[in-house]
Every structure is written in C-alpha cells, then in structure tokens.
Design an enzyme around this catalytic site. Structure first.
Site, PDB file in Angstrom:
ATOM      1  N   HIS A   1      -9.313   1.447   4.626  1.00 37.74           N
ATOM      2  CA  HIS A   1      -7.935   1.335   5.558  1.00 37.74           C
ATOM      3  C   HIS A   1      -8.652   2.588   7.273  1.00 37.74           C
ATOM      4  O   HIS A   1      -9.520   3.525   7.099  1.00 37.74           O
ATOM      5  CB  HIS A   1      -7.104   2.072   5.036  1.00 37.74           C
ATOM      6  CG  HIS A   1      -5.948   2.428   5.710  1.00 37.74           C
ATOM      7  ND1 HIS A   1      -5.537   2.965   5.912  1.00 37.74           N
ATOM      8  CD2 HIS A   1      -4.806   1.084   4.808  1.00 37.74           C
ATOM      9  CE1 HIS A   1      -4.113   2.941   6.077  1.00 37.74           C
ATOM     10  NE2 HIS A   1      -3.819   1.533   6.007  1.00 37.74           N
TER      11      HIS A   1
ATOM     12  N   LYS B   1       0.531   3.882  -0.841  1.00 44.97           N
ATOM     13  CA  LYS B   1      -0.142   5.674   0.855  1.00 44.97           C
ATOM     14  C   LYS B   1       0.016   6.428  -0.803  1.00 44.97           C
ATOM     15  O   LYS B   1      -0.059   6.444  -1.724  1.00 44.97           O
ATOM     16  CB  LYS B   1       0.027   5.318   1.567  1.00 44.97           C
ATOM     17  CG  LYS B   1      -0.336   4.578   2.387  1.00 44.97           C
ATOM     18  CD  LYS B   1       0.185   4.417   4.409  1.00 44.97           C
ATOM     19  CE  LYS B   1       0.082   3.142   4.086  1.00 44.97           C
ATOM     20  NZ  LYS B   1      -0.168   3.015   6.665  1.00 44.97           N
TER      21      LYS B   1
ATOM     22  N   GLU C   1      -5.619  -4.709  10.522  1.00 42.91           N
ATOM     23  CA  GLU C   1      -4.461  -3.502  10.701  1.00 42.91           C
ATOM     24  C   GLU C   1      -4.944  -3.108  11.993  1.00 42.91           C
ATOM     25  O   GLU C   1      -5.514  -2.013  11.940  1.00 42.91           O
ATOM     26  CB  GLU C   1      -4.654  -2.411   9.642  1.00 42.91           C
ATOM     27  CG  GLU C   1      -4.062  -2.974   7.922  1.00 42.91           C
ATOM     28  CD  GLU C   1      -3.914  -2.883   7.111  1.00 42.91           C
ATOM     29  OE1 GLU C   1      -2.355  -3.054   6.537  1.00 42.91           O
ATOM     30  OE2 GLU C   1      -3.948  -1.343   6.976  1.00 42.91           O
TER      31      GLU C   1
ATOM     32  N   ASN D   1       0.487  -1.143   0.513  1.00 39.09           N
ATOM     33  CA  ASN D   1       0.060   0.217   0.126  1.00 39.09           C
ATOM     34  C   ASN D   1       0.992   1.170  -0.204  1.00 39.09           C
ATOM     35  O   ASN D   1       1.127   1.522   0.873  1.00 39.09           O
ATOM     36  CB  ASN D   1      -0.658   0.182   0.805  1.00 39.09           C
ATOM     37  CG  ASN D   1      -1.718   1.152   1.193  1.00 39.09           C
ATOM     38  OD1 ASN D   1      -1.665   1.543   0.380  1.00 39.09           O
ATOM     39  ND2 ASN D   1      -2.279   1.694   2.305  1.00 39.09           N
TER      40      ASN D   1
ATOM     41  N   SER E   1       3.472  -2.243  10.839  1.00 41.32           N
ATOM     42  CA  SER E   1       4.602  -2.358  10.619  1.00 41.32           C
ATOM     43  C   SER E   1       5.368  -3.622  10.162  1.00 41.32           C
ATOM     44  O   SER E   1       6.255  -4.214  10.560  1.00 41.32           O
ATOM     45  CB  SER E   1       5.104  -1.988  12.213  1.00 41.32           C
ATOM     46  OG  SER E   1       4.976  -0.620  11.946  1.00 41.32           O
TER      47      SER E   1
ATOM     48  N   GLU F   1      -6.553   4.887   7.935  1.00 48.12           N
ATOM     49  CA  GLU F   1      -6.657   6.600   7.719  1.00 48.12           C
ATOM     50  C   GLU F   1      -7.885   6.767   6.699  1.00 48.12           C
ATOM     51  O   GLU F   1      -8.007   8.437   7.261  1.00 48.12           O
ATOM     52  CB  GLU F   1      -5.241   6.365   6.627  1.00 48.12           C
ATOM     53  CG  GLU F   1      -4.208   5.961   7.649  1.00 48.12           C
ATOM     54  CD  GLU F   1      -3.014   5.786   7.069  1.00 48.12           C
ATOM     55  OE1 GLU F   1      -2.821   5.724   5.541  1.00 48.12           O
ATOM     56  OE2 GLU F   1      -1.468   5.174   7.320  1.00 48.12           O
TER      57      GLU F   1
ATOM     58  N   GLY G   1       2.636   2.739  11.022  1.00 43.73           N
ATOM     59  CA  GLY G   1       3.255   3.650  10.653  1.00 43.73           C
ATOM     60  C   GLY G   1       4.189   3.829  12.074  1.00 43.73           C
ATOM     61  O   GLY G   1       4.545   4.591  11.903  1.00 43.73           O
TER      62      GLY G   1
HETATM   63  P1  13P Z   1       3.069   0.312   7.064  1.00 39.12           P
HETATM   64  O1  13P Z   1       3.440  -1.027   6.921  1.00 39.12           O
HETATM   65  O2  13P Z   1       3.938   1.469   7.013  1.00 39.12           O
HETATM   66  O3  13P Z   1       3.310  -0.131   9.247  1.00 39.12           O
HETATM   67  O4  13P Z   1       1.456   0.181   7.355  1.00 39.12           O
HETATM   68  C1  13P Z   1       0.478  -0.153   7.453  1.00 39.12           C
HETATM   69  C2  13P Z   1      -0.214  -0.677   6.667  1.00 39.12           C
HETATM   70  O5  13P Z   1      -1.115   0.680   7.094  1.00 39.12           O
HETATM   71  C3  13P Z   1      -0.831  -0.622   5.114  1.00 39.12           C
HETATM   72  O6  13P Z   1      -2.217  -0.685   4.581  1.00 39.12           O
END
Ligand code: 13P
Length: 246
Positions: free
Chosen positions: A93, A11, A164, A9, A208, A95, A170
């Site tokens: 997601h 982002k 997640e 992903n 992560s 976010e 992150g």
């Molecule tokens: P990270 O791997 O940067 O923690 O992000 C995970 C994520 O949100 C994947 O959709």
C-alpha cells in the site's frame, strides 16, 4: 468472465464495538453477487473471523512480514494471518511505501510469502501526483509491478492487483474512469507477458471510490472492482459500492 471484487481497507480505524456494528450491518445488507472482503487491523482479526465465518464475506489483513518467523519485533507473519482465516493480505500500500520506506523488492517478497501460506496478496501500485504530472505514471507502475512479476514468476496469476494513484487516496479526487482504465490496461498488458492466465486476474481500482462514482469506474473493461478506504467504514456507503459492482 472475471468476478468483481470489492475490498474494504479499514486502515488504522475501528474499535471492537464499531467493527461489530459495521459487520452486522453489512451482513444484513448483503449478500451481493460480487466477492466482498474487509481488511482489518491485526488485533481485530479474531473478532472479524468470528463475525464473518460461515458467511459470504471474506477477510484479510493490511500487511505482513517478509520473514517466516523469528526476531522481528512488531511484525506479523503470513502464517499467523492464515491461522485467523485470512483470505487476503494487502501488500505495498502506498502508505506503507511512503511511511515505512517499503521498496518494490520488499513488497514482492511479502507477496511471495503470503502466497506460500495460502493467502491472496493484494499488490498495490500507483504513482504520486508529481510522477503523474511529470508524465511518469506508466514507468512507475510498471517498475512496481515488474518487481513482483520477477519474484513470483508464473505464480503472479494468483495475486490481485490494485491500482491506487497516490493523489487520489483520501483526497476526494478520483481518477476518471478513462484515466484508471488506461493504467489498468497497461498493467494487464504487462501481466500478459508473464502469465497466460492474465484474463482471469482481478485488477482493482482504489482512490476515493464512493457510492456515486463506483458504477462508472467498475464499468470499465479492465477494472474488476475496488479497494475502498474511507467509504468502507460506513455500512451504507460500502454496501452501495458492493451493489454497484454486482
Ligand atoms: P480512500 O478510499 O479513502 O481514498 O482510500 C483508498 C485506499 O487507500 C484503499 O486502500
């Protein structure tokens, strides 16, 4: 046996040049014996399709509209993603849930329209730190999953689920393999009541995931791969995660 799936992903990262370099390096590093996909920002989908067509890696988007078409400025329809060869679309997601106030029902509606256009929705669920510390993890992820189950009915078997935990995204803080496995098993039990095909469903872990923790996470019985954020932007790191899944 379920196949492992590793999805990057990206982002809101990348550039046309950086993406081309990343995809060239990944193509050179693969193929792997697991399924691998990348979910790119909308404007890059045509480039990604050109780079990856005919190869083993597939691609997708990070969101879609819950509407078919019409006066929805700024939104992107599932039908449009299908035109660009997308195999997957991430929906729900954390976010999007947090910054765009997406409700459980909106996420379910997006999953439904994605399926109607031949895309596989990657439905994200996960609790915040406060919810985990309050002992509410199970209730929260089951509530998020339940909206999608009710909206899709038996078609729920066609989605990919991604657990997640928000506190692991992150932050460099990963759920332990045991913590993740416990939630994956809970989700599979919940899905079991909805579809006889539950054993074929892929449930990914995200939060992560790095080259050095991927193998231990992916060795858990109900963890079928990963949804990778930061580490999907570096070819060597993402390739190592794909190797860990293979
Ligand atoms: P990270 O791997 O940067 O923690 O992000 C995970 C994520 O949100 C994947 O959709």
């Amino acid at each position: 046996m379920r196949r492992k799936l590793v999805v990057g992903n990206w982002k809101m990262n990348g550039s046309r040049l950086a993406n081309a370099e990343l995809l060239a390096a990944l193509t050179a590093a693969g193929p792997w014996s697991c399924d691998v996909a990348v979910c790119a920002p909308f404007p890059y989908l045509a480039d990604v399709a050109l780079s990856l067509q005919g190869g083993r890696m597939t691609w997708g988007a990070q969101d879609c509209s819950s509407h078919e078409a019409g006066a929805y400025t700024g939104e992107v329809a599932a039908a449009m993603l299908a035109e660009f060869g997308c195999r997957y679309v991430i929906v729900g997601h954390s976010e999007r849930r947090a910054y765009h106030a997406e409700s459980d029902q909106l996420v379910a509606d997006k999953a439904k329209i994605a399926l109607a256009h031949g895309l596989t929705p990657i439905v994200c669920v996960g609790e915040t730190l406060a919810e985990r510390e309050g002992g509410h993890t199970d209730i929260v992820v089951k509530r998020q999953m339940s909206a999608v189950i009710h909206t899709l009915g038996h078609c729920i078997s066609q989605v990919v689920v991604a657990y997640e935990p928000v506190w692991a995204i992150g932050t460099g803080k990963t759920a332990t393999p045991e913590q993740a496995q416990a939630v994956h098993a809970l989700l599979r039990t919940q899905l079991h009541a909805a579809t006889p095909k539950v054993e074929e469903m892929q449930i990914l872990y995200g939060g992560s995931v790095k080259a050095d923790n991927a193998a231990s996470l992916f060795s858990q019985p109900d963890i079928d791969g990963g949804l990778i954020g930061g580490a999907s932007l570096k070819a060597a790191d993402f390739a190592a995660i794909c190797r860990a899944a293979a």
